[in-house]
Every structure is written in structure tokens, then in C-alpha cells.
Design an enzyme around this catalytic site. Structure first.
Site, PDB file in Angstrom:
ATOM      1  CB  CYS A 109      -0.939   0.010   1.196  1.00 35.16           C
ATOM      2  SG  CYS A 109      -2.016  -1.444   1.265  1.00 35.16           S
ATOM      3  CG  HIS A 249      -3.383   3.207   1.871  1.00 41.32           C
ATOM      4  ND1 HIS A 249      -3.828   2.758   0.648  1.00 41.32           N
ATOM      5  CD2 HIS A 249      -3.489   2.145   2.724  1.00 41.32           C
ATOM      6  CE1 HIS A 249      -4.183   1.486   0.748  1.00 41.32           C
ATOM      7  NE2 HIS A 249      -3.989   1.094   1.985  1.00 41.32           N
ATOM      8  CG  ASN A 279      -6.572  -1.321   1.012  1.00 45.59           C
ATOM      9  OD1 ASN A 279      -5.828  -0.930   0.121  1.00 45.59           O
ATOM     10  ND2 ASN A 279      -6.116  -1.731   2.174  1.00 45.59           N
TER      11      ASN A 279
END
Length: 322
Positions: A109, A249, A279
Site C-alpha cells: 500500500c 492511503h 482498499n
């Protein structure tokens, strides 16, 4: 500086109501705990590299730069089409960027900021370089659709940025990268590497998909993201009040809210599109940046902070004068 941005998303939308039919969950449970309402999932004919190429073409068009002008292509991903070749060389070929070097970066990520940091270093050495940075993931192929604690979280997508040398103090001010490999076991995909190759009898089936200890990840994520955000601000003698926008993020609304509160920022200074895409790992920040610009929330001269946390563990921040 950021010369052009672009995104690409699969056509299929998977809602929380759709997930209710697959696993023991509910729209209310997912929304309250994650902030996610839907996510995009690849279908037939869609792949990581195709999403990356589509996003790249849009970014190049906005930047008014031809593919053959590119010097380098960096793709942040941990879900490539193949173990070899890299997504970046597939992008290079499909774009016709015949003069560009190409490689992938695997930092989960945090990958887009890691790739941005590398691009920034190349540009600092040679400000004339033109570099394409992409975050692209197909996480739906790494999700165990029988695990209700993880399958609700992830989605697919790609975001791209064309970077050139700074103009009138606009550009990347600094990047900050960190990692702690001692915590690797809290968020993993063990299968399909060289230690546990495909169909290994030594590894249970579920270990071929994303496995996460959610509470521990949350605890480390909030603390690390706060620290790396403050590191970027202190490096550049700025305070949270100076920021125009924070682009974190997009992992979990509770993580984002905890970070916002720790930085003392109002909600309008933190960009969120988590509810639409879930996500998307390395794709989440370029997806958010592109949409923020399209919504006229980013203007020349704005001070923008990007911050991310991911498996590894890795975490990173970048401060940019837009």
C-alpha cells in the site's frame, strides 16, 4: 512536478449488498467498520497491465507528453500479471514508450509513494527527465472470498502520474520511506513465492490469499502514518495548518479519521474516496489524487501531503507543492 494524472477502473461494481450474498456480513457492519460501500472488481479481459496502460494513456494526454518522450516507467504493484516480466515492461510495450526504462516496485500500500520517491531522485539528478509513475493492483485475485474479515476490504484499479522537473517551486518537496520487516506476519500472502510455490502441500489453501491481523495492523498503521506525516512537515518547516489537502492511503475510514484527529485537521482537508473503491493498495493514492484534481480541490501552489501504510510493514509520506 505532477504534469498529468489518470485513472482506470474495472467495469464491475461489487456492492456491500452483493457481498451479503457471498459471506456472512451486512452493509451496516462493513460501512461502520470500514467506511466502504462498494469496490471495483476485474472481469474477463481485464488485467493489472491493461488497467495500468489505460491510466497511463490518460495521464500522458493530460500532460501533453508522447509515450516516446518518457525516460522511465515505474509501476508500484504486488499483484502483477506475471512473476516475469514486470507490469512496467508490459506498459512500456503497449504504450510504445520505446525510449523508457521500466521496472516494478513492491511495497504494497506504500508502493506509490515509494515509486514517487524513486522518480523524484532521478529528476533531482536530471531535471529534464520525464517519468511515468503508476500504482496498479488486482487485489480481487488475492482475496479469499470465504474470509469475511478481508474480502470486504479490497478492490481493483490503477492510477498514473507523469512527473517532470520542478517549475516555479512546484514539485515534490521531500519523500520519507520506512519499513519494519519484523512485523511481516501481521499482513501476508505466503503462497506462490519461491518458499511456497503454487500447489505446495506444505501450505494451507487460505495462505495463498491475503491474511491479516486487523487490530494489530490498525494500531501500527495509525501511529506510523502520524509519525511519517509529521516527519515530512518538520523537514519542510511546515505545520498541519499549512496543508491544503491530505491524501492518505484509503484503507479504512477509522484509520483515516484517527490520523486526521491526531493532525488536528478539519474533515474538508482530508480527501476520502474509500467508500467507492475500498482498499486498492498501491493504486489508492493516485486514484484519490486524480479525483481530487478533477473535483477542483487541487490548485497550483497548494501544499499536499500524501501518506501511506502497508504490509511489510512499510510506511511513507510525500510533501508536494502542487
Amino acid at each position: 512536478m505532477f504534469k498529468g494524472l489518470g485513472i482506470a477502473l474495472p467495469s464491475r461494481v461489487l456492492t456491500n449488498q452483493d457481498l451479503e450474498k457471498i459471506v456472512d456480513t451486512s452493509d451496516e457492519w462493513i460501512t461502520q467498520r470500514t467506511g466502504i460501500k462498494e469496490r471495483r472488481i476485474v472481469g474477463p479481459g481485464e488485467s493489472n497491465s491493461k488497467l495500468a496502460v489505460e491510466a497511463a494513456k490518460k495521464a500522458l494526454k493530460k500532460a501533453q507528453i508522447a509515450p516516446e518522450e518518457l525516460d522511465l516507467i515505474i509501476v508500484a504493484t504486488f499483484t502483477p500479471d506475471y512473476l516475469m516480466p514486470s507490469v512496467a515492461v508490459l506498459v512500456q510495450d503497449q504504450l510504445g514508450a520505446k525510449n523508457a526504462g521500466a521496472f516494478d516496485v513492491a511495497a504494497t500500500c506504500s508502493g506509490f509513494i515509494y515509486a514517487l520517491s524513486l522518480a523524484d531522485q532521478f529528476i533531482r539528478v536530471d531535471p529534464g527527465k520525464k517519468i511515468l509513475v503508476i500504482g496498479s493492483e488486482v487485489l480481487s485475485h488475492k482475496v479469499n472470498w470465504e474470509d469475511r474479515t478481508t474480502c470486504v476490504l479490497f478492490g481493483d484499479g490503477a492510477g498514473a502520474a507523469v512527473l517532470t522537473g520542478p517549475e516555479k517551486d512546484r514539485g515534490v518537496l521531500s519523500t520519507h520511506l520506512h519499513a519494519d520487516g519484523s512485523l511481516w506476519h501481521l499482513l501476508t500472502v505466503k503462497g506462490c513465492g519461491s518458499l511456497y510455490p503454487p500447489c505446495s502441500e506444505d501450505l494451507p489453501r487460505e495462505e495463498y490469499f491475503i491474511r491479516m491481523q486487523g487490530r494489530e495492523v490498525f494500531k501500527h498503521a495509525v501511529r506510523a502514518m502520524e509519525e511519517v506525516a509529521l516527519e515530512a512537515l518538520e523537514k519542510n518547516k511546515c505545520s498541519p495548518e499549512d496543508l491544503t489537502l491530505v491524501v492518505p492511503h484509503q484503507a479504512n475510514i477509522r484509520i483515516i479519521e484517527a490520523l486526521r484527529e491526531r493532525l488536528g485537521l478539519p474533515p474538508e482537508k482530508v480527501y476520502v474516496n474509500l467508500h467507492k473503491y475500498g482498499n486498492t493498495s498501491a493504486a489508492s493514492i493516485p486514484l484519490a489524487l486524480t479525483e481530487a484534481e478533477e473535483e477542483d480541490r487541487l490548485k497550483p501552489g497548494d501544499l499536499v501531503l500524501m501518506v501511506a501504510f502497508g504490509g511489510g510493514f512499510t510506511w511513507a509520506s510525500a510533501l508536494v507543492r502542487w
